[in-house]
Design an enzyme around this catalytic site. Structure first.
Site, short mmCIF file in Angstrom:
data_model
loop_
_atom_site.label_atom_id
_atom_site.label_comp_id
_atom_site.label_asym_id
_atom_site.label_seq_id
_atom_site.Cartn_x
_atom_site.Cartn_y
_atom_site.Cartn_z
N TYR A 177 0.85 -1.19 0.00
CA TYR A 177 0.00 0.00 0.00
C TYR A 177 0.89 1.25 0.00
O TYR A 177 2.06 1.19 0.39
CB TYR A 177 -0.90 -0.04 1.25
N ASN A 234 1.49 3.78 1.78
CA ASN A 234 2.23 4.32 2.93
C ASN A 234 3.18 3.31 3.57
O ASN A 234 3.72 3.55 4.64
CB ASN A 234 1.26 4.89 3.98
N LYS A 235 3.44 2.19 2.90
CA LYS A 235 4.32 1.17 3.47
C LYS A 235 5.78 1.40 3.03
O LYS A 235 6.06 2.30 2.25
CB LYS A 235 3.81 -0.21 3.07
N ASN A 236 6.70 0.56 3.51
CA ASN A 236 8.13 0.78 3.23
C ASN A 236 8.46 0.71 1.74
O ASN A 236 9.41 1.34 1.29
CB ASN A 236 8.99 -0.23 3.99
#
Ligand SMILES: *Cc1c(COP(=O)(O)O)cnc(C)c1O
Length: 379
Positions: free
Chosen positions: A174, A176-178
């Protein structure tokens, strides 16, 4: 505004997307396969399966493991709601487990022990903020109770060994993930039969896919199990392949920024607790802090916003969300409730500089002074 998280995307991703479009094959092709192989190698696993989201990954894992009505699955309440939702998707019951403490906000083995019944079939670990759960401890627990061990590894991609703790693991890409593919997810499992089932269930339970039918010149297929459309497409895999090349560098930047945060916060905001020891193995997905009990979190969030700093909360406890509270009233998790009442997530992403961290720490220190109730100031 300094954001809590921010995807890092640029010309490399654009070029990869354009090449995927020009190739004329836009879903479940060579890029998806290469993405799966690269992702598996990075985690020390034999195989990975790319899917549409981490939520789909969790659903597929529980579905393929045969978990269903009458079964209980131990889950943290300090997690994103998807972890518990996936348990409900297969008709099983999520049983919420408390965290160890504010300093170690990971699911407590002792509480998991207490929540086990004859109906418990599995436990889903979540590597909160990227900090890894204790591999040996959870493996021993799962063995002793004869439970399936699953990781919700949404916060910890790119750390060797993550995804190989137990039977299967789910990852999220997604925004906003790393690392991101905008939307996307992956599954790692060490069981051959499970991975075959998951690959089939990812695409309607069909025995062959579009490409295989083209290559074999036979349009025939069968459906052997209940499946879904949880596929990843070539455009996402193309972006994912670029992001995978950069992930370990970004995780290293996150680690350095986190260490810088720890130093600055210790100097400037000594009343604030930063969970986990600095040396704890982590993908540094988030920078969570625990505010002093006397401070007003909402006032601080507004003060920080005025300084151009976005902050957020990880998480509202799942057992306290209306849907879950209505369904399972009377759940009490004191450590989780205390942590979630005082947690504040500070900005952390690879585009930040140490000067940004200093600005956040200074703004938080200023906010803490300004938002303190009068009687505390006098004391
Ligand atoms: C983001 C996240 C998910 C859901 O991931 P999606 O890819 O958006 O479905 C699940 N669990 C945790 C812990 C997450 O942070």
């Amino acid at each position: 505004m300094l954001l809590v998280s921010e995807p890092t995307l640029g010309p490399d991703e654009k070029e990869a997307l354009a090449a995927a479009i020009d190739s004329g094959w836009i879903t479940m092709g060579d890029r998806v396969r290469e993405f799966e192989q690269t992702f598996a190698r990075m985690h020390g696993a034999d195989e990975a399966i790319a899917v549409g989201s981490c939520t789909a990954a969790l659903h597929l894992i529980l579905h393929a493991l045969g978990i269903g009505p009458g079964d209980e699955v131990l889950v943290p309440s300090l997690t994103f709601v998807a972890t518990a939702n996936a348990v409900l998707y297969v008709g099983a019951r999520p049983v919420f487990v408390d965290i160890e403490s504010g300093a170690v906000p990971l699911m407590s083995v002792a509480d998991a022990q207490r929540k086990c019944t004859s109906r418990t079939k599995a436990v889903i670990l979540m590597h909160f903020a990227g900090y890894l759960a204790d591999r040996e401890e959870w493996q021993a627990f799962a063995r002793s109770k004869d439970l399936l061990l699953i990781e919700d590894a949404a916060h910890a991609p790119g750390v060797k060994g993550v995804g190989t703790f137990g039977d299967a693991a789910a990852f999220s890409f997604y925004g906003n993930k790393n690392m991101t593919t905008a939307e996307g997810g992956a599954i790692i499992t060490r069981h051959r039969i499970l991975s075959d089932m998951i690959k089939r269930a990812r695409s309607h339970g069909m025995t062959s896919n579009t490409r295989q039918r083209l290559v074999s010149r036979s349009p025939e297929y069968d459906v052997t199990l209940l499946g879904f459309n949880y596929r990843m497409d070539e455009l996402r895999a193309a972006v994912g392949l670029v992001q995978l090349r950069k992930l370990s560098g970004w995780n290293d930047t996150r680690r350095r920024l986190s260490l810088h945060y720890r130093q600055r916060l210790a100097e400037r905001c000594p009343s604030v607790l930063v969970p986990f020891k600095p040396s704890w193995v982590s993908a540094h997905h988030l920078l969570p802090v625990v505010l002093p009990a006397a401070s007003s979190r909402q006032a601080l969030i507004e003060e920080l916003r005025k300084c151009g700093v976005q902050t957020t909360i990880h998480y509202p406890p799942v057992h306290r969300l209306t849907f879950y509270q209505d369904r399972y009233p009377g759940v009490s998790l004191p450590n989780t409730e205390d942590f979630c009442g005082r947690e504040l997530t500070l900005p952390l992403h690879p585009a930040m500089t140490p000067a940004d961290v200093d600005h956040v720490a200074d703004s938080l220190a200023e906010g803490l002074r300004a938002s303190q109730p009068a009687e505390v100031v006098q004391a």
